[in-house]
Scaffold this motif. Structure first.
Motif, mmCIF file in Angstrom:
data_model
loop_
_atom_site.group_PDB
_atom_site.id
_atom_site.type_symbol
_atom_site.label_atom_id
_atom_site.label_comp_id
_atom_site.label_asym_id
_atom_site.label_seq_id
_atom_site.Cartn_x
_atom_site.Cartn_y
_atom_site.Cartn_z
ATOM 1 N N UNK A 147 40.097 24.724 25.784
ATOM 2 C CA UNK A 147 40.128 25.060 27.210
ATOM 3 C C UNK A 147 40.576 26.499 27.410
ATOM 4 N N UNK A 148 41.602 26.899 26.637
ATOM 5 C CA UNK A 148 42.102 28.279 26.731
ATOM 6 C C UNK A 148 41.032 29.273 26.308
ATOM 7 N N UNK A 149 40.212 28.879 25.292
ATOM 8 C CA UNK A 149 39.169 29.766 24.798
ATOM 9 C C UNK A 149 38.092 30.003 25.855
ATOM 10 N N UNK A 150 37.901 29.002 26.703
ATOM 11 C CA UNK A 150 36.835 29.091 27.701
ATOM 12 C C UNK A 150 37.287 29.732 29.010
ATOM 13 N N UNK A 151 38.577 30.070 29.087
ATOM 14 C CA UNK A 151 39.071 30.696 30.316
ATOM 15 C C UNK A 151 38.525 32.114 30.421
ATOM 16 N N UNK A 152 37.902 32.443 31.538
ATOM 17 C CA UNK A 152 37.317 33.768 31.745
ATOM 18 C C UNK A 152 38.330 34.671 32.451
ATOM 19 N N UNK A 153 38.517 35.863 31.908
ATOM 20 C CA UNK A 153 39.414 36.819 32.560
ATOM 21 C C UNK A 153 38.718 37.402 33.780
ATOM 22 N N UNK A 154 39.313 37.248 34.928
ATOM 23 C CA UNK A 154 38.714 37.709 36.176
ATOM 24 C C UNK A 154 39.591 38.805 36.764
ATOM 25 N N UNK A 155 38.967 39.899 37.167
ATOM 26 C CA UNK A 155 39.698 40.977 37.809
ATOM 27 C C UNK A 155 39.112 41.198 39.197
ATOM 28 N N UNK A 156 39.955 41.190 40.182
ATOM 29 C CA UNK A 156 39.511 41.420 41.548
ATOM 30 C C UNK A 156 39.479 42.917 41.782
ATOM 31 N N UNK A 157 38.316 43.502 41.531
ATOM 32 C CA UNK A 157 38.197 44.952 41.623
ATOM 33 C C UNK A 157 38.411 45.443 43.050
ATOM 34 N N UNK A 158 38.005 44.646 44.015
ATOM 35 C CA UNK A 158 38.173 45.049 45.414
ATOM 36 C C UNK A 158 39.656 45.194 45.770
ATOM 37 N N UNK A 159 40.464 44.241 45.288
ATOM 38 C CA UNK A 159 41.894 44.286 45.587
ATOM 39 C C UNK A 159 42.551 45.492 44.917
ATOM 40 N N UNK A 160 42.168 45.738 43.647
ATOM 41 C CA UNK A 160 42.721 46.891 42.936
ATOM 42 C C UNK A 160 42.286 48.186 43.607
ATOM 43 N N UNK A 161 41.019 48.226 44.029
ATOM 44 C CA UNK A 161 40.497 49.419 44.693
ATOM 45 C C UNK A 161 41.264 49.705 45.973
ATOM 46 N N UNK A 162 41.573 48.667 46.728
ATOM 47 C CA UNK A 162 42.325 48.852 47.967
ATOM 48 C C UNK A 162 43.713 49.414 47.691
ATOM 49 N N UNK A 163 44.351 48.928 46.616
ATOM 50 C CA UNK A 163 45.683 49.440 46.268
ATOM 51 C C UNK A 163 45.609 50.904 45.842
ATOM 52 N N UNK A 164 44.545 51.257 45.113
ATOM 53 C CA UNK A 164 44.371 52.635 44.677
ATOM 54 C C UNK A 164 44.141 53.553 45.876
ATOM 55 N N UNK A 192 45.171 53.308 48.841
ATOM 56 C CA UNK A 192 46.360 53.553 49.658
ATOM 57 C C UNK A 192 47.161 54.755 49.149
ATOM 58 N N UNK A 193 46.923 55.144 47.892
ATOM 59 C CA UNK A 193 47.613 56.314 47.348
ATOM 60 C C UNK A 193 47.048 57.608 47.919
ATOM 61 N N UNK A 194 45.816 57.541 48.450
ATOM 62 C CA UNK A 194 45.204 58.698 49.097
ATOM 63 C C UNK A 194 44.997 59.866 48.151
ATOM 64 N N UNK A 195 45.225 61.069 48.663
ATOM 65 C CA UNK A 195 45.125 62.272 47.842
ATOM 66 C C UNK A 195 46.429 62.421 47.064
ATOM 67 N N UNK A 227 41.885 59.854 45.588
ATOM 68 C CA UNK A 227 41.631 58.500 45.095
ATOM 69 C C UNK A 227 40.805 57.669 46.080
ATOM 70 N N UNK A 228 40.665 58.138 47.321
ATOM 71 C CA UNK A 228 39.826 57.408 48.275
ATOM 72 C C UNK A 228 38.345 57.535 47.912
ATOM 73 N N UNK A 229 38.018 58.457 46.992
ATOM 74 C CA UNK A 229 36.625 58.633 46.561
ATOM 75 C C UNK A 229 36.240 57.690 45.425
ATOM 76 N N UNK A 230 37.214 56.933 44.898
ATOM 77 C CA UNK A 230 36.900 55.978 43.826
ATOM 78 C C UNK A 230 36.104 54.812 44.404
ATOM 79 N N UNK A 231 35.000 54.467 43.731
ATOM 80 C CA UNK A 231 34.154 53.355 44.156
ATOM 81 C C UNK A 231 34.441 52.130 43.274
ATOM 82 N N UNK A 232 34.047 50.992 43.752
ATOM 83 C CA UNK A 232 34.267 49.771 42.975
ATOM 84 C C UNK A 232 33.525 49.834 41.649
#
Length: 204
Positions: free
Chosen positions: A26-43, A45-48, A95-100
């Motif tokens: 079961x552990x082997x079949x677990x897929x690592x998921x990254x929420x790029x949208x959430x990370x992008x939003x946090x990035x 907020x740092x602005x310039x 950093x606001x110019x970073x795209x997903x």
């Protein structure tokens, strides 16, 4: 009854083995998921993100030649000014110019493609900038000439910063400062690259 008691420990061991195998698969079949949208939003907020500041002290000389008539007659003397100026230029990455699409996860490593470094702003420190000498044509607007000299001195601050390698220093500081910050935000090892794009350098 004795037979059951004898084989009971073996049944427990077999059941534990089966449970461990199922859990492992079961552990082997677990897929690592990254929420790029959430990370992008946090990035974003740092602005310039300001990464380096250069300070300059310069002498700026500006001469405005008076119009000459018939090669020997000039309409008043030339206007000349010398400024002792101080100012600063700040390098940053927007950093606001970073795209997903600039965020790519491979295995346990997050690859982040950064926008090109830029000069956020450059300016004179007016409290430390003074006129060293001034000669103006009485037929010209002295105030306008002085303002022209200040603008010229400000452009020299930007040119000096570019010639001193402020953009390369900004890129290097991004690796030092931004990498651990993004690793904390994402929870992954981060490798930074710079987006290849045309950069227009305007000295005006």
């Amino acid at each position: 009854m004795r037979i059951i008691l004898k084989i009971f420990p073996w049944l427990i061991i077999i059941l534990l083995g089966i449970w461990a195998y199922i859990t492992y698969k079961s552990d082997q079949n677990v897929e690592t998921v990254i929420n790029r949208s959430a990370i992008l939003q946090e990035i974003e907020t740092l602005g310039k993100l300001e990464l380096v500041k250069y300070n300059f002290k310069e002498i700026t000389e500006v001469t405005e030649v008076s119009k000459e008539y018939f090669r020997f007659f000039k309409l008043g003397p030339d206007s000349k000014i010398a400024l002792i100026s101080e100012g600063q230029a700040v390098g940053c990455i927007d950093l606001t110019k970073i795209r997903e699409s600039d965020l790519v996860l491979e295995n346990d490593t997050l690859y982040v493609k950064l926008p090109s470094p830029e000069i956020c702003y450059y300016k004179l420190d007016m409290e430390k900038t003074r006129i060293y000498s001034l000669q103006t044509n009485p037929m010209k607007d002295e105030k306008k000439f002085i303002q022209k000299a200040y603008k010229h001195a400000e452009r020299e601050i930007k040119a000096s910063a570019l010639n001193s390698g402020i953009l390369e220093q900004t890129r290097e500081n991004a690796e030092t400062i931004l990498k651990p910050l993004l690793e904390q935000i994402s929870g992954h090892k981060v490798i930074l690259t710079t987006r290849i794009e045309e950069v227009e350098i305007d000295l005006n």
